[in-house]
Design an enzyme around this catalytic site. Structure first.
Site, PDB file in Angstrom:
ATOM      1  N   LYS A  15      21.455  -0.568  -9.031  1.00 43.64           N
ATOM      2  CA  LYS A  15      21.001  -1.899  -9.436  1.00 43.64           C
ATOM      3  C   LYS A  15      22.192  -2.836  -9.620  1.00 43.64           C
ATOM      4  O   LYS A  15      23.235  -2.439 -10.150  1.00 43.64           O
ATOM      5  CB  LYS A  15      20.218  -1.774 -10.751  1.00 43.64           C
ATOM      6  CG  LYS A  15      19.647  -3.061 -11.319  1.00 43.64           C
ATOM      7  CD  LYS A  15      18.938  -2.750 -12.633  1.00 43.64           C
ATOM      8  CE  LYS A  15      18.282  -3.967 -13.255  1.00 43.64           C
ATOM      9  NZ  LYS A  15      17.587  -3.602 -14.515  1.00 43.64           N
TER      10      LYS A  15
ATOM     11  N   SER B 181      13.182  -5.427 -14.225  1.00 43.82           N
ATOM     12  CA  SER B 181      14.197  -6.085 -13.415  1.00 43.82           C
ATOM     13  C   SER B 181      14.871  -5.169 -12.400  1.00 43.82           C
ATOM     14  O   SER B 181      15.701  -5.603 -11.609  1.00 43.82           O
ATOM     15  CB  SER B 181      15.267  -6.693 -14.335  1.00 43.82           C
ATOM     16  OG  SER B 181      15.918  -5.684 -15.102  1.00 43.82           O
TER      17      SER B 181
ATOM     18  N   SER C 122      12.324  -2.237 -17.722  1.00 46.72           N
ATOM     19  CA  SER C 122      12.865  -2.618 -16.419  1.00 46.72           C
ATOM     20  C   SER C 122      13.016  -1.474 -15.427  1.00 46.72           C
ATOM     21  O   SER C 122      13.236  -1.712 -14.242  1.00 46.72           O
ATOM     22  CB  SER C 122      14.214  -3.326 -16.590  1.00 46.72           C
ATOM     23  OG  SER C 122      14.017  -4.624 -17.101  1.00 46.72           O
TER      24      SER C 122
END
Length: 468
Positions: A79, A154, A178
């Protein structure tokens, strides 16, 4: 025959070690899959241009007897909130569009030490604020199961990458759902480990850049994978004490895989479909209830009862969470950032409020009360199960469903960032129009192994929906 990119992480690692295929062949397969798929999904925002060279070097090391670990030669992605040495890390923000860190985050460092090869960075919500994946730099990540819908966030880029076969493992982070939210929406597995089990540094721990040091008391790093076994393998690799993280605990998660098939016999499991008050989409509620009933009726020796933990008002707890996020944020730095760059609506909302010390103190006290209530509740229950989200994936470009059944479409995940408990999302099927649905499994603090055993039990029931 399954393409190399479609194999599980464990199979890929074993195949490289045993010479069934080379690290270069595996990397080429994954890169070809990315070339074929990413233009539709937009999961990757930056690729490692040295990935093939590093794969060839891994093959050379294996031939010379200097292979470095259990994940030798296996591609992984990260990420874009987690710093990666020598590879652009934008944090999903135009403010950091060209930042190239000098150091890996601890989990990335440990993956590399185990021999894994970084293939690239995955798209994220700006600075992690929000549970959809969209930003000014790279645009939205689409759900590979339903391209017109969001992948969640996210860590949406990570979930979408794994769900569409662009690698078998991606590291993401979870400060309020997330990892679990995008995993549920994309139909893949994840575990947010016990807070402190996987160290973070420099992310969330080094406030030298506005936003980088946020989420300090909430964030956990964890794996997104297609199988429970693969997640256990990664957690064995990245967990363990590191003194650079003041919240790091001397937690030993080695041996997680050995106990995966021990089953759920003797476990007492609380099933709370609405936490007593959340509005949940009827079809999603039916699917999650069916999954829990299937486990109950499988004769595996566990006890399941429908019971709600006495957590108090969810609306109030959402305010506690929002205030805690603000308290964990560099508000002055973010306000300066917002004055110089176009930032997301989530960040605008955060910096536009006048937060007070009294509000922060109230949130801290209320958070402690929540922890005490949940801790007491779970002396009687080994696991708590809820839906992961209140709705399935909704149209791309929105921050929340237009016609949601709830004021809060993700009422289940954030609570366990406040308490620090391990919480997984396991895929248990799809809606009639093909949108994945996840089930959240929550354990006592440090009982990550128990959560994984239960997730494995659901996985063996075969309700996880379509494969890539």
């Amino acid at each position: 025959m399954t393409e190399l990119w479609g194999l599980t992480l464990s199979t890929q690692a074993r195949g490289v070690r045993e010479g069934a295929f080379s690290a270069e062949e595996l990397m080429r397969s994954v890169l070809d899959r990315i070339a074929q798929t990413n233009s539709q999904v937009n999961a990757f925002c930056t690729l490692n241009e040295h990935a093939l060279a590093e794969a060839r070097a891994a093959d050379k090391a294996l031939a010379e007897g200097t292979a470095t670990g259990l994940l030798h030669g296996v591609p992984f992605s990260v990420k874009d909130l987690l710093p990666t040495a020598g590879l652009r890390t934008t944090l999903g923000s135009t403010a950091y569009a060209n930042w190239i860190p000098d150091h890996d985050d601890v989990s990335v460092e440990r993956m590399r030490t185990a021999g894994a090869l970084l293939v690239g960075k995955t798209n994220t919500r700006e600075l992690g604020y929000g549970i959809v994946t969209d930003n000014e730099l790279f645009g939205p990540t689409r759900n590979p199961r339903k391209l017109g819908c969001t992948a969640g966030g996210s860590s949406g880029g990570s979930a979408a990458a794994v769900a569409s076969g662009m690698g078998s493992i991606s590291l993401g982070s979870d400060g309020g759902g997330s990892l679990r939210v995008p995993a549920a929406l994309c139909g893949v597995f994840t575990l947010k480990p016990t807070f402190g089990a996987v160290p973070l540094y420099p992310s969330c721990r080094l406030p030298t850049k506005a936003g980088l040091g946020s989420w300090e008391t909430l964030e956990s790093v964890g794996p997104i994978t297609r199988t429970v076994e693969d997640a256990a393998l990664v957690l064995e690799t990245i967990a363990g004490f590191d003194q650079r993280d003041r919240h790091s605990m001397p937690t030993d998660l080695r041996g997680l895989r050995a106990g995966l098939d021990d089953g759920v016999s003797g476990l007492r499991i609380a099933w709370s479909p609405r936490l007593g008050q959340a509005d949940v989409d009827p079809e999603l509620l039916e699917l999650t209830t069916r999954a829990v009933n299937a486990l109950d009726q499988a004769g595996l020796g566990c006890e399941i009862a429908t019971v709600d933990p006495p957590i108090g008002d969810l609306h109030e707890l959402r305010k506690v969470f929002a205030t805690t996020v603000a308290r964990d944020s560099d508000l002055a730095g973010l306000r300066e950032l917002a004055g110089r760059y176009k930032v997301s609506e989530d960040i605008q909302d955060l910096v536009g409020r006048d937060w007070t010390a009294e509000a922060f103190a109230w949130a801290a006290m209320r958070r402690q009360l929540l922890y005490d209530v949940i801790r007491s509740f779970m002396t009687d229950w080994d696991l708590l199960i809820t839906p992961t989200t209140a709705t399935a994936a909704f149209p791309i470009g929105l921050r929340e469903p237009e016609q949601t059944v709830a004021h809060d479409w993700s009422p289940f995940a954030f609570l366990f960032n406040l308490t620090g408990q391990p919480a997984a999302s396991v895929p248990i099927g799809t809606t009639t129009d093909g949108r994945p649905v996840g089930l959240q499994i929550v354990g006592r603090r440090l009982a990550d192994a128990t959560v994984l055993r239960a997730a494995r039990a659901f996985e063996l029931l075969g309700m996880n929906g379509p494969n890539v």
